[in-house]
Design a protein around this motif. Structure first.
Motif, PDB file in Angstrom:
ATOM      1  N   ALA A  38       0.728  -1.139  -0.062  1.00  8.34           N
ATOM      2  CA  ALA A  38       0.243  -0.006   0.039  1.00  8.34           C
ATOM      3  C   ALA A  38       0.936   1.223  -0.152  1.00  8.34           C
ATOM      4  O   ALA A  38       0.380   2.285  -0.647  1.00  8.34           O
ATOM      5  CB  ALA A  38      -1.015  -0.067   1.219  1.00  8.34           C
ATOM      6  N   VAL A  39       2.005   1.068   0.928  1.00  6.95           N
ATOM      7  CA  VAL A  39       2.786   2.394   0.700  1.00  6.95           C
ATOM      8  C   VAL A  39       3.576   2.755  -0.483  1.00  6.95           C
ATOM      9  O   VAL A  39       3.577   3.788  -1.012  1.00  6.95           O
ATOM     10  CB  VAL A  39       3.888   2.410   2.091  1.00  6.95           C
ATOM     11  N   ILE A  40       4.099   1.420  -1.040  1.00  8.92           N
ATOM     12  CA  ILE A  40       4.462   1.528  -2.351  1.00  8.92           C
ATOM     13  C   ILE A  40       3.604   2.073  -3.468  1.00  8.92           C
ATOM     14  O   ILE A  40       3.937   3.017  -4.297  1.00  8.92           O
ATOM     15  CB  ILE A  40       5.254   0.259  -2.842  1.00  8.92           C
ATOM     16  N   GLY A  41       2.444   1.507  -3.398  1.00  2.67           N
ATOM     17  CA  GLY A  41       1.252   2.209  -4.202  1.00  2.67           C
ATOM     18  C   GLY A  41       1.000   3.700  -4.146  1.00  2.67           C
ATOM     19  O   GLY A  41       0.773   4.524  -5.069  1.00  2.67           O
ATOM     20  N   VAL A  42       1.120   4.216  -2.964  1.00  7.48           N
ATOM     21  CA  VAL A  42       0.658   5.525  -2.612  1.00  7.48           C
ATOM     22  C   VAL A  42       1.901   6.310  -3.307  1.00  7.48           C
ATOM     23  O   VAL A  42       1.949   7.401  -3.967  1.00  7.48           O
ATOM     24  CB  VAL A  42       0.499   5.713  -1.134  1.00  7.48           C
ATOM     25  N   CYS A  43       3.356   5.837  -2.972  1.00 16.44           N
ATOM     26  CA  CYS A  43       4.354   6.499  -3.494  1.00 16.44           C
ATOM     27  C   CYS A  43       4.271   6.865  -4.940  1.00 16.44           C
ATOM     28  O   CYS A  43       4.488   7.967  -5.606  1.00 16.44           O
ATOM     29  CB  CYS A  43       5.595   5.773  -2.907  1.00 16.44           C
ATOM     30  N   VAL A  44       3.875   5.699  -5.605  1.00 13.65           N
ATOM     31  CA  VAL A  44       4.032   5.580  -7.192  1.00 13.65           C
ATOM     32  C   VAL A  44       2.757   6.606  -7.570  1.00 13.65           C
ATOM     33  O   VAL A  44       3.148   7.610  -8.565  1.00 13.65           O
ATOM     34  CB  VAL A  44       3.686   4.319  -7.921  1.00 13.65           C
ATOM     35  N   VAL A  45       1.661   6.602  -7.033  1.00 11.40           N
ATOM     36  CA  VAL A  45       0.524   7.446  -7.395  1.00 11.40           C
ATOM     37  C   VAL A  45       1.128   9.002  -7.252  1.00 11.40           C
ATOM     38  O   VAL A  45       0.823   9.838  -7.892  1.00 11.40           O
ATOM     39  CB  VAL A  45      -0.910   7.085  -6.641  1.00 11.40           C
ATOM     40  N   LEU A  46       1.642   9.041  -6.218  1.00 12.35           N
ATOM     41  CA  LEU A  46       2.139  10.579  -5.815  1.00 12.35           C
ATOM     42  C   LEU A  46       3.143  10.902  -6.534  1.00 12.35           C
ATOM     43  O   LEU A  46       3.171  12.196  -6.946  1.00 12.35           O
ATOM     44  CB  LEU A  46       2.589  10.572  -4.195  1.00 12.35           C
ATOM     45  N   ALA A  47       4.116  10.137  -7.004  1.00 11.47           N
ATOM     46  CA  ALA A  47       5.131  10.563  -8.003  1.00 11.47           C
ATOM     47  C   ALA A  47       4.500  11.191  -9.210  1.00 11.47           C
ATOM     48  O   ALA A  47       4.664  11.822 -10.043  1.00 11.47           O
ATOM     49  CB  ALA A  47       6.081   9.475  -8.024  1.00 11.47           C
ATOM     50  N   VAL A  48       3.589   9.964  -9.737  1.00 12.79           N
ATOM     51  CA  VAL A  48       2.926  10.405 -10.989  1.00 12.79           C
ATOM     52  C   VAL A  48       2.251  11.456 -10.962  1.00 12.79           C
ATOM     53  O   VAL A  48       2.145  12.476 -12.093  1.00 12.79           O
ATOM     54  CB  VAL A  48       1.960   9.120 -11.511  1.00 12.79           C
ATOM     55  N   LEU A  49       1.458  11.794 -10.009  1.00 11.56           N
ATOM     56  CA  LEU A  49       0.451  12.907  -9.656  1.00 11.56           C
ATOM     57  C   LEU A  49       1.376  14.255  -9.692  1.00 11.56           C
ATOM     58  O   LEU A  49       1.083  15.316 -10.233  1.00 11.56           O
ATOM     59  CB  LEU A  49      -0.248  12.821  -8.396  1.00 11.56           C
TER      60      LEU A  49
ATOM     61  N   PHE B 145       7.592   0.297  17.197  1.00 10.84           N
ATOM     62  CA  PHE B 145       6.282   0.348  16.263  1.00 10.84           C
ATOM     63  C   PHE B 145       6.210   1.676  15.726  1.00 10.84           C
ATOM     64  O   PHE B 145       5.448   1.871  14.704  1.00 10.84           O
ATOM     65  CB  PHE B 145       5.086   0.521  17.489  1.00 10.84           C
ATOM     66  N   SER B 146       6.984   2.875  15.923  1.00 12.38           N
ATOM     67  CA  SER B 146       6.789   4.082  15.175  1.00 12.38           C
ATOM     68  C   SER B 146       7.710   4.175  14.057  1.00 12.38           C
ATOM     69  O   SER B 146       7.330   4.972  12.955  1.00 12.38           O
ATOM     70  CB  SER B 146       6.891   5.182  16.140  1.00 12.38           C
ATOM     71  N   LYS B 147       8.789   3.553  14.026  1.00  8.00           N
ATOM     72  CA  LYS B 147       9.737   3.354  12.795  1.00  8.00           C
ATOM     73  C   LYS B 147       9.225   3.214  11.623  1.00  8.00           C
ATOM     74  O   LYS B 147       9.426   4.150  10.433  1.00  8.00           O
ATOM     75  CB  LYS B 147      10.770   2.744  13.194  1.00  8.00           C
ATOM     76  N   PRO B 148       8.291   2.082  11.288  1.00  8.42           N
ATOM     77  CA  PRO B 148       7.860   2.010   9.984  1.00  8.42           C
ATOM     78  C   PRO B 148       7.110   3.295   9.437  1.00  8.42           C
ATOM     79  O   PRO B 148       6.918   3.469   8.278  1.00  8.42           O
ATOM     80  CB  PRO B 148       6.831   0.570   9.977  1.00  8.42           C
ATOM     81  N   PHE B 149       6.207   3.616  10.181  1.00  8.92           N
ATOM     82  CA  PHE B 149       5.207   5.009   9.833  1.00  8.92           C
ATOM     83  C   PHE B 149       6.230   6.237   9.528  1.00  8.92           C
ATOM     84  O   PHE B 149       5.864   7.048   8.741  1.00  8.92           O
ATOM     85  CB  PHE B 149       4.590   5.316  11.029  1.00  8.92           C
ATOM     86  N   HIS B 150       7.485   6.475  10.378  1.00 12.39           N
ATOM     87  CA  HIS B 150       8.222   7.446   9.966  1.00 12.39           C
ATOM     88  C   HIS B 150       8.814   7.228   8.828  1.00 12.39           C
ATOM     89  O   HIS B 150       9.203   8.269   7.779  1.00 12.39           O
ATOM     90  CB  HIS B 150       9.303   7.567  10.991  1.00 12.39           C
ATOM     91  N   THR B 151       9.539   5.898   8.366  1.00  8.54           N
ATOM     92  CA  THR B 151      10.070   5.692   7.267  1.00  8.54           C
ATOM     93  C   THR B 151       9.147   5.856   6.077  1.00  8.54           C
ATOM     94  O   THR B 151       9.394   6.221   4.918  1.00  8.54           O
ATOM     95  CB  THR B 151      10.692   4.178   7.308  1.00  8.54           C
ATOM     96  N   SER B 152       7.964   5.367   6.137  1.00  7.35           N
ATOM     97  CA  SER B 152       6.943   5.384   5.113  1.00  7.35           C
ATOM     98  C   SER B 152       6.625   7.091   4.711  1.00  7.35           C
ATOM     99  O   SER B 152       6.450   7.377   3.683  1.00  7.35           O
ATOM    100  CB  SER B 152       5.520   4.665   5.727  1.00  7.35           C
ATOM    101  N   SER B 153       6.455   7.921   5.713  1.00  8.48           N
ATOM    102  CA  SER B 153       6.078   9.317   5.739  1.00  8.48           C
ATOM    103  C   SER B 153       7.380   9.973   4.986  1.00  8.48           C
ATOM    104  O   SER B 153       7.221  10.515   4.246  1.00  8.48           O
ATOM    105  CB  SER B 153       6.171   9.921   6.903  1.00  8.48           C
ATOM    106  N   ARG B 154       8.572   9.442   5.050  1.00  8.57           N
ATOM    107  CA  ARG B 154       9.717   9.919   4.542  1.00  8.57           C
ATOM    108  C   ARG B 154       9.763   9.477   3.236  1.00  8.57           C
ATOM    109  O   ARG B 154       9.911  10.167   2.242  1.00  8.57           O
ATOM    110  CB  ARG B 154      10.976   9.488   5.268  1.00  8.57           C
ATOM    111  N   ALA B 155       9.052   8.347   2.703  1.00  3.21           N
ATOM    112  CA  ALA B 155       9.256   7.883   1.354  1.00  3.21           C
ATOM    113  C   ALA B 155       8.163   8.589   0.636  1.00  3.21           C
ATOM    114  O   ALA B 155       8.426   8.944  -0.521  1.00  3.21           O
ATOM    115  CB  ALA B 155       8.975   6.337   1.547  1.00  3.21           C
ATOM    116  N   VAL B 156       7.113   8.843   1.260  1.00  5.19           N
ATOM    117  CA  VAL B 156       6.150   9.573   0.552  1.00  5.19           C
ATOM    118  C   VAL B 156       6.444  10.849   0.074  1.00  5.19           C
ATOM    119  O   VAL B 156       6.226  11.560  -0.929  1.00  5.19           O
ATOM    120  CB  VAL B 156       4.745   9.560   1.438  1.00  5.19           C
TER     121      VAL B 156
END
Length: 80
Positions: free
Chosen positions: A5-16, A53-64
């Motif tokens: 889901a995070v990868i999909g959101v990143c791809v959609v945001l990059a295209v957008l 528990f919070s690290k995956p969310f921080h990493t995903s936010s940075r990726a977005v």
């Protein structure tokens, strides 16, 4: 499942961000806000568990954020 889901959101945001850079900021900020809520909730766990528990969310936010800025940066470099 979450990673996909995070990868999909990143791809959609990059295209957008590439096609409509001005309108890509609102979805990017909304996604980062949602991930921030998860990071804060995970960070309330005691001790080292909070960081784990919070690290995956921080990493995903940075990726977005990086995918959105990469799309805008690529658009800026295009000759048209």
């Amino acid at each position: 499942m979450i990673i996909a889901a995070v990868i999909g959101v990143c791809v959609v945001l990059a295209v957008l961000a590439f096609f409509v850079p001005r309108f890509s900021r609102h979805p990017e900020r909304g996604t980062q806000r949602t991930l921030g809520v998860g990071a804060r909730a995970g960070g309330k766990a005691p001790g080292i568990l909070g960081r784990i528990f919070s690290k995956p969310f921080h990493t995903s936010s940075r990726a977005v954020g990086r995918s959105g800025s990469a799309g805008r940066r690529t658009r800026r470099r295009m000759p048209f």
